[in-house]
Motif scaffolding. Structure first.
Motif, PDB file in Angstrom:
ATOM      1  N   LYS A   1      51.000  47.471  33.010  1.00  0.00           N
ATOM      2  CA  LYS A   1      50.988  46.018  32.879  1.00  0.00           C
ATOM      3  C   LYS A   1      51.616  45.378  34.115  1.00  0.00           C
ATOM      4  O   LYS A   1      52.564  45.914  34.685  1.00  0.00           O
TER       5      LYS A   1
ATOM      6  N   SER B   1      39.980  45.523  32.872  1.00  0.00           N
ATOM      7  CA  SER B   1      41.326  44.944  32.946  1.00  0.00           C
ATOM      8  C   SER B   1      41.318  43.612  32.193  1.00  0.00           C
ATOM      9  O   SER B   1      40.333  42.854  32.243  1.00  0.00           O
TER      10      SER B   1
ATOM     11  N   SER C   1      49.846  37.841  32.108  1.00  0.00           N
ATOM     12  CA  SER C   1      50.080  39.273  32.279  1.00  0.00           C
ATOM     13  C   SER C   1      48.727  39.954  32.425  1.00  0.00           C
ATOM     14  O   SER C   1      47.714  39.485  31.901  1.00  0.00           O
TER      15      SER C   1
ATOM     16  N   ARG D   1      46.741  43.560  31.918  1.00  0.00           N
ATOM     17  CA  ARG D   1      46.753  44.904  31.351  1.00  0.00           C
ATOM     18  C   ARG D   1      45.691  45.729  32.063  1.00  0.00           C
ATOM     19  O   ARG D   1      44.481  45.510  31.883  1.00  0.00           O
TER      20      ARG D   1
END
Length: 205
Positions: A19, A125, A194, A196
């Motif tokens: 992350k 992603s 964020s 991932r």
């Protein structure tokens, strides 16, 4: 149970998920009749992308990026959003002998800060925005002559067609990403997010 991947052979390299923290520094939208964008304070996203945007819609027509289809074939629109990074655009500008390349010249919707080597984020992603929106990366955005021509025109290059041809080479693997909306909502300029990065499998078989 039979182990299909004996550790000694390692036919597939597996890279763990991770992350990252980032920020949507600037947001842009395109009018329905032109791919060049302009800065805005927010993006209102639905399952079709940005309402009224040049690249909005559940489907699109295939082009040069999809040689396996006849040009103009209707297909799913995985290119609803264009995402770029300032540091990568600076490299491309230097290669082209330019002072700068503005994201809006090449139709960007989101300028992201805080992700190293943004264009290398793998397909799958996921970008989770603080306000609740989720965007999923489809692939790298292959640089094209249309964007190169826009750069040449906006910077006043003497030979516009030469600039159009220069951009695809200078921007290879630095053009950013294309993505689609997985969870709709509104993104604000400067919003934290964020990233991932999924587990990656390097397939060599």
């Amino acid at each position: 149970m039979l182990d299909l991947f004996p550790e000694a052979e390692q036919p597939v390299e597996i890279i763990p998920a991770r992350k990252l923290s980032a920020r949507a520094a600037v947001l842009y939208v395109a009018p329905f009749d032109d791919f060049q964008t302009r800065p805005v304070d927010e993006l209102r996203l639905g399952f079709d992308g940005i309402a009224g945007d040049f690249h909005a819609g559940p489907t699109r027509r295939s082009g040069g990026r999809e040689p396996w289809y006849p040009r103009g074939t209707e297909m799913r629109n995985e290119r609803q959003l264009s995402i770029v990074a300032a540091d990568e655009l600076a490299v491309v500008a230097e290669r082209m002998g330019l002072t700068e390349i503005k994201p809006e010249w090449i139709g960007a919707n989101i300028l992201i800060e805080g992700v190293p080597h943004l264009s290398m984020l793998p397909a799958g992603s996921m970008l989770f925005f603080k306000g609740g929106v989720t965007i999923k990366v489809d692939a790298q955005n292959g640089p094209c002559r249309l964007s190169g021509r826009s750069i040449a025109q906006n910077t006043g290059m003497a030979d516009v067609e030469a600039g159009a041809l220069m951009f695809p080479k200078a921007a290879k693997r630095l053009r950013g990403l294309v993505a689609w909306v997985e969870k709709p909502g509104t993104i604000k300029a400067g919003e934290e997010m964020s990233v991932r990065v999924p587990e990656q499998w390097i397939y060599r078989a």
